[in-house]
Design an enzyme around this catalytic site. Structure first.
Site, PDB file in Angstrom:
ATOM      1  N   ASP A 230       0.967  -1.013   0.072  1.00  0.00           N
ATOM      2  CA  ASP A 230      -0.476   0.123  -0.420  1.00  0.00           C
ATOM      3  C   ASP A 230       0.626   1.265   0.330  1.00  0.00           C
ATOM      4  O   ASP A 230       1.766   2.032   0.708  1.00  0.00           O
ATOM      5  CB  ASP A 230      -0.744   0.285   1.004  1.00  0.00           C
ATOM      6  CG  ASP A 230      -1.791   0.814   1.418  1.00  0.00           C
ATOM      7  OD1 ASP A 230      -2.421   1.426   0.610  1.00  0.00           O
ATOM      8  OD2 ASP A 230      -1.642   2.028   2.315  1.00  0.00           O
ATOM      9  N   GLU A 290       1.607  -0.427  -4.746  1.00  0.00           N
ATOM     10  CA  GLU A 290       0.562   0.634  -5.360  1.00  0.00           C
ATOM     11  C   GLU A 290       0.705   1.775  -5.720  1.00  0.00           C
ATOM     12  O   GLU A 290       1.864   2.447  -5.661  1.00  0.00           O
ATOM     13  CB  GLU A 290      -0.389   0.473  -4.387  1.00  0.00           C
ATOM     14  CG  GLU A 290      -1.295   1.662  -5.262  1.00  0.00           C
ATOM     15  CD  GLU A 290      -1.998   2.627  -3.628  1.00  0.00           C
ATOM     16  OE1 GLU A 290      -1.668   3.420  -2.441  1.00  0.00           O
ATOM     17  OE2 GLU A 290      -3.272   3.356  -3.750  1.00  0.00           O
TER      18      GLU A 290
HETATM   19  C1  GLC Z   1      -3.914   3.273  -0.849  1.00  0.00           C
HETATM   20  C2  GLC Z   1      -5.641   2.547  -0.429  1.00  0.00           C
HETATM   21  C3  GLC Z   1      -6.141   3.477  -0.238  1.00  0.00           C
HETATM   22  C4  GLC Z   1      -5.850   3.952   1.571  1.00  0.00           C
HETATM   23  C5  GLC Z   1      -4.179   4.727   1.569  1.00  0.00           C
HETATM   24  C6  GLC Z   1      -4.127   4.622   3.093  1.00  0.00           C
HETATM   25  O1  GLC Z   1      -4.155   4.854  -1.034  1.00  0.00           O
HETATM   26  O2  GLC Z   1      -5.801   2.299  -1.606  1.00  0.00           O
HETATM   27  O3  GLC Z   1      -7.836   3.135  -0.439  1.00  0.00           O
HETATM   28  O4  GLC Z   1      -7.156   4.728   1.743  1.00  0.00           O
HETATM   29  O5  GLC Z   1      -3.663   3.802   0.612  1.00  0.00           O
HETATM   30  O6  GLC Z   1      -3.385   3.373   3.489  1.00  0.00           O
END
Ligand code: GLC
Length: 567
Positions: A230, A290
């Site tokens: 993440d 991500e």
């Molecule tokens: C990433 C996740 C998102 C979350 C953020 C903070 O972007 O996909 O849903 O709010 O991280 O953890």
């Protein structure tokens, strides 16, 4: 001296032997590919997938009950967004214990049951690794904020302000307003790139790295096959806390626009990824990122100079092509194809569903098939988002009071939050779409009556059937799995066409991205397939053409034609 050198050599060689004994070499196929390279991934937002205990919130046993559906659909791996104990401020992305399951989703026993049932069906489990921050209710942070000399103080990013009531610098949270929160007890500010309830971990502290890497080991031993990392680009901050450059205008939260120059994408994060990859390799695991990047060069860096960082950095540049533009898609596909193993994504729990983003409001089903026909026939690994396969649409909140996602409250009406793309899976036309017997945590759009799994399974022309056929083909067909991407008719502004070429055969993919009939012709002699005849594999065309000539193919508006080409 010589003896000392020999001794240290023996110790060093011994270490290497121990490491390689421990390392699991993942099995590869004839092409040298690992399992995840031929797998289809499917993202599950556990709150919204299936509710086994009828409290309106999905859970792990709900997921287990749907494994046969997923297997049948053609899914090989599920990525479950965070289901760890959490105060749920950011619906699980604020983790208060990395080595447990939130009671709302079940227990570790339920997880083990899910893992063993998934394994029986050959489905891998990928967990979400929230690396950048914990919840402010995590025991590490509770200790950290207790005093300036606490054992965990330096596990987070604490600083003095610039003056009374003034944060250390001008950095903003991506979720709105200052990225610093004052703690009256210790008189310092802590940094949070996301909500104040999500304090950033201090990755410059080796103890943090050790504790977090141990978390991954713990889950590997429990049978997970990898992690989706993440918010990976926000791990490090400038140690000198330099102010970010301010840009003209304001953002959706009313804050000044800013370039996140000193608090995102710092080069140090790649050191962490290389180390994390070493741990993953010892367990034969895959790391998915991500990875929001501004261009292909940035994306390329996430693979590592020696393919030693992420195996699967997600290509969001592809998802950012927000219009049906063959030219734009050609550009992105060629870019990522040259960068590394592509990882295609159309939508996820943070972005508006593909059905709405690409749909024109009149031909949404046809367009959903065009988009599936595209990313499920490209090389690399696709990651689907639950509900995409039935053409689920966004169901955005109608008023600020209805919003659950805090950013939708902070940024209303410019930012409505992410509730719309997180609504419950639509299983059938019964109450609450078969998701739960209780009112679900987010409202289901009325269209569920006709748009649901059970109904679409009965309809041969449904979006779901198209996905099932495309995924079945992808699993059986060597050209779709391993074939080289060869763009065709590159000047065509309406129709996107390409070959997936593998040895003597190929699959031809022709996608009409326009709302009008198109005629296309192909000369495949440069590919040595000049005299080949196409054999239809999948088509959405109502005429179901069988005897197609490459010299003239007529495509219906938003028509999809996929054929096998053999000499
Ligand atoms: C990433 C996740 C998102 C979350 C953020 C903070 O972007 O996909 O849903 O709010 O991280 O953890």
């Amino acid at each position: 001296m010589l003896i000392r050198i020999l001794k240290s050599l023996i110790v060093t060689l011994g270490c290497f032997a121990a490491i390689s004994l421990f390392a699991q070499t993942p099995p590869v196929d004839a092409e040298g590919h690992q399992w995840w390279q031929h797998a289809v991934f499917y993202e599950i937002y556990p709150r919204s997938f299936a509710d086994s205990n009828n409290n309106g919130i999905g859970d792990l046993n709900g997921i287990t009950s749907k494994l046969d559906y997923l297997k049948d659909l053609g899914v090989d791996a599920i990525w479950i967004t965070p289901c760890y104990p959490s105060p749920q401020v950011d619906f699980g992305y604020d983790v208060s214990d990395y080595e447990n399951i939130d009671p709302m989703y079940g227990t570790l026993k339920d997880f083990d049951h899910l893992a063993s049932e998934a394994k029986k069906r050959g489905i891998h489990i990928i967990m979400d690794f929230v690396m950048n921050h914990t919840s402010d209710k995590h025991k590490w942070f509770i200790d950290s904020e207790s005093s300036k000399t606490a054992a965990h103080r330096n596990w987070y990013v604490w600083h003095d302000g610039r003056g009374p009531g003034q944060p250390p610098n001008n950095w903003l949270s991506t979720f709105g307003h200052a990225a610093w929160k004052f703690d009256a007890k210790t008189g310092q500010w802590y940094y949070h790139y996301f909500y104040p309830e999500q304090p950033d971990l201090n990755w410059r502290n080796p103890a943090v790295e050790k504790a977090m890497f141990d978390v991954t080991r713990w889950w590997y031993q429990r049978g997970v096959s990898g992690f989706r990392l993440d918010a990976v680009d926000t791990l490090f901050e400038d140690p000198d806390l330099r102010d970010n450059p301010v840009l003209p205008g304001t953002n959706k939260y009313g804050d000044p626009n800013m370039q996140d120059k000193y608090n995102t994408k710092l080069p140090e994060l790649h050191d962490v990824l290389r180390e994390l990859r070493k741990v993953a390799d010892r367990h034969g695991a895959v790391l998915i990122g991500e990875t929001w990047t501004k261009d292909i060069d940035e994306l390329k860096r996430y693979y590592g100079d020696h393919s030693n960082e992420l195996q699967m950095p997600m290509d969001f540049l592809f998802a950012r092509v927000d219009k049906l533009s063959p030219g734009e898609f050609r550009k992105q596909i060629a870019g990522v194809d040259a960068a590394g193993w592509p990882v295609y994504v159309l939508s996820n729990h943070d972005i508006v569903r593909a059905y709405n983003r690409y749909g024109d409001g009149q031909h949404n089903d046809q367009i959903a098939k065009v988009m599936a026909g595209l990313y499920l026939t490209l090389g690399g690994t696709p990651i689907m988002y639950y509900g995409e396969e039935i053409g689920m649409e966004n169901n955005d909140p109608k008023s600020q009071e209805d919003v659950k996602d805090p950013i939708g409250k902070i940024g209303w009406p410019k930012e409505k939050g992410r509730d719309g793309e997180r609504t419950p899976m639509q299983w059938n036309d019964s109450t609450n779409a078969g998701f739960s017997q209780t009112a679900p945590w987010l409202p289901i759009p009325p269209s569920y009556k006709t748009r649901n799994v059970a109904g679409e399974l009965k309809d041969p022309d449904s979006v779901l059937q198209f996905y099932r056929h495309a995924l079945a083909l992808r699993h059986q067909n060597a050209a779709l799995r391993d074939g080289q991407y060869v763009p065709l008719n590159e000047n065509d502004q309406n129709v996107l066409s390409y070959l997936r070429r593998y040895k003597d055969e190929a699959v031809l993919v022709v996608l009409n991205m326009s709302g009008s009939e198109q005629k296309v012709s192909f000369d495949l002699s440069p590919q040595g397939l000049g005299s080949a005849r196409p054999a239809t594999l999948i088509t959405t065309m109502s005429s179901r053409p069988q005897d197609v000539q490459l010299s003239q193919i007529t495509l219906e508006p938003f028509g999809v034609y996929i054929a096998k080409i053999a000499k």
